[in-house]
Motif scaffolding. Structure first.
Motif, PDB file in Angstrom:
ATOM      1  N   THR A 104      -4.807   6.386  -2.329  1.00  0.00           N
ATOM      2  CA  THR A 104      -4.225   5.145  -1.834  1.00  0.00           C
ATOM      3  C   THR A 104      -4.052   4.220  -3.018  1.00  0.00           C
ATOM      4  O   THR A 104      -4.992   4.015  -3.785  1.00  0.00           O
ATOM      5  CB  THR A 104      -5.151   4.485  -0.794  1.00  0.00           C
ATOM      6  OG1 THR A 104      -5.375   5.411   0.272  1.00  0.00           O
ATOM      7  CG2 THR A 104      -4.539   3.209  -0.250  1.00  0.00           C
ATOM      8  N   CYS A 133      -3.665   1.308   7.171  1.00  0.00           N
ATOM      9  CA  CYS A 133      -3.736  -0.022   6.572  1.00  0.00           C
ATOM     10  C   CYS A 133      -4.836  -0.867   7.212  1.00  0.00           C
ATOM     11  O   CYS A 133      -5.508  -1.622   6.521  1.00  0.00           O
ATOM     12  CB  CYS A 133      -2.391  -0.723   6.683  1.00  0.00           C
ATOM     13  SG  CYS A 133      -2.354  -2.239   5.727  1.00  0.00           S
ATOM     14  N   CYS A 191       0.838  -1.208   0.000  1.00  0.00           N
ATOM     15  CA  CYS A 191       0.000   0.000   0.000  1.00  0.00           C
ATOM     16  C   CYS A 191       0.866   1.248   0.000  1.00  0.00           C
ATOM     17  O   CYS A 191       1.847   1.324   0.738  1.00  0.00           O
ATOM     18  CB  CYS A 191      -0.894   0.045   1.235  1.00  0.00           C
ATOM     19  SG  CYS A 191      -2.032  -1.307   1.371  1.00  0.00           S
ATOM     20  N   GLU A 229      -7.571  -2.943   5.189  1.00  0.00           N
ATOM     21  CA  GLU A 229      -7.699  -4.402   5.332  1.00  0.00           C
ATOM     22  C   GLU A 229      -9.127  -4.795   5.686  1.00  0.00           C
ATOM     23  O   GLU A 229      -9.677  -5.742   5.121  1.00  0.00           O
ATOM     24  CB  GLU A 229      -6.757  -4.918   6.419  1.00  0.00           C
ATOM     25  CG  GLU A 229      -5.297  -4.890   6.054  1.00  0.00           C
ATOM     26  CD  GLU A 229      -4.419  -5.247   7.233  1.00  0.00           C
ATOM     27  OE1 GLU A 229      -4.929  -5.467   8.363  1.00  0.00           O
ATOM     28  OE2 GLU A 229      -3.194  -5.313   7.045  1.00  0.00           O
ATOM     29  N   VAL A 281      -3.023   0.374  -4.136  1.00  0.00           N
ATOM     30  CA  VAL A 281      -3.022  -0.955  -3.524  1.00  0.00           C
ATOM     31  C   VAL A 281      -2.574  -1.995  -4.541  1.00  0.00           C
ATOM     32  O   VAL A 281      -3.013  -1.969  -5.698  1.00  0.00           O
ATOM     33  CB  VAL A 281      -4.440  -1.315  -3.016  1.00  0.00           C
ATOM     34  CG1 VAL A 281      -4.463  -2.700  -2.385  1.00  0.00           C
ATOM     35  CG2 VAL A 281      -4.939  -0.264  -2.031  1.00  0.00           C
ATOM     36  N   GLU A 309       3.452  -7.609   4.323  1.00  0.00           N
ATOM     37  CA  GLU A 309       2.856  -6.297   4.083  1.00  0.00           C
ATOM     38  C   GLU A 309       3.963  -5.274   3.881  1.00  0.00           C
ATOM     39  O   GLU A 309       4.937  -5.262   4.632  1.00  0.00           O
ATOM     40  CB  GLU A 309       2.037  -5.894   5.321  1.00  0.00           C
ATOM     41  CG  GLU A 309       0.649  -5.552   5.027  1.00  0.00           C
ATOM     42  CD  GLU A 309      -0.193  -5.345   6.290  1.00  0.00           C
ATOM     43  OE1 GLU A 309      -1.393  -5.258   6.105  1.00  0.00           O
ATOM     44  OE2 GLU A 309       0.328  -5.274   7.404  1.00  0.00           O
ATOM     45  N   LEU A 335       4.164  -1.190   3.550  1.00  0.00           N
ATOM     46  CA  LEU A 335       3.378   0.027   3.708  1.00  0.00           C
ATOM     47  C   LEU A 335       4.256   1.249   3.502  1.00  0.00           C
ATOM     48  O   LEU A 335       5.380   1.307   4.009  1.00  0.00           O
ATOM     49  CB  LEU A 335       2.751   0.073   5.103  1.00  0.00           C
ATOM     50  CG  LEU A 335       1.964  -1.160   5.524  1.00  0.00           C
ATOM     51  CD1 LEU A 335       1.472  -1.012   6.949  1.00  0.00           C
ATOM     52  CD2 LEU A 335       0.810  -1.399   4.574  1.00  0.00           C
TER      53      LEU A 335
END
Length: 183
Positions: free
Chosen positions: A167, A134, A96, A138, A169, A155, A157
């Motif tokens: 954002t 996050c 992300c 999620e 993704v 993950e 970030l």
């Protein structure tokens, strides 16, 4: 995830969400962008609830629910546009990038109003907390892309300054050779 390969919508110039199936590797890659200011999931707050028959129960509420709810809805909409397959149920890798607008105080004044001051931090080191950003994302993707966010095994970030606020993704199925070894 700043992606130089991203597909642009000709009419709006915005990124087009996509899902890709790599037949050789037999893995799924889902990528999408959500425009708007990323919102952190607030802290959970517990309270008591009086139930029928005089019993006492417990309730839990998110302290930032009013701002988070529309953002989560935007995430779900973008994810559904990018991926319409069955809920993913295997291990996943989530990347992300959260982009926030720079505060006006980071810029000069007068003829320098378009320049970032040398004293301004290069990345956001203030709220919102990256992990809370996050967590909201999620939760929004549970039941939309994956069965549960416990499937995320890696993950990555990133919180940066950028406009428009958004954002980005990227979700890929976990593959041993695609992730650095812990040993």
């Amino acid at each position: 995830m700043p992606n130089t390969d991203s597909v642009q919508d000709a009419s709006t110039g915005s990124a087009v969400p996509s899902a890709r199936f790599d037949s050789e590797a037999e893995s799924i890659s889902i990528q999408f962008t959500v425009l708007g200011r990323p919102q952190p999931a607030g802290s959970k707050r517990a309270f008591t609830v009086k139930r029928k028959g005089g019993r006492i129960g417990a309730g839990v509420a998110d302290t930032n629910e009013r701002k988070v709810k529309p953002w989560r809805q935007d995430i779900m909409t973008a994810a559904r546009r990018a991926y319409s397959g069955p809920l993913l149920s295997g291990p996943l890798v989530l990347t992300c990038w959260f982009y926030l607008a720079r505060p006006k105080g980071h810029y000069g004044t007068g003829r320098n109003s378009h320049l970032v001051r040398p004293s301004a931090p290069p990345v956001p080191i203030t709220k919102p907390d990256t992990l809370k950003l996050c967590r909201g994302l999620e939760d929004a993707l549970s039941g939309v892309v994956w069965k549960d966010d416990t499937l995320i095994v890696s993950e990555y970030l990133h919180k940066r300054y950028g406009e428009p606020e958004r954002t980005e993704v990227l979700i890929v199925e976990y593959r041993e050779e695609a992730v650095d070894s812990d040993s």
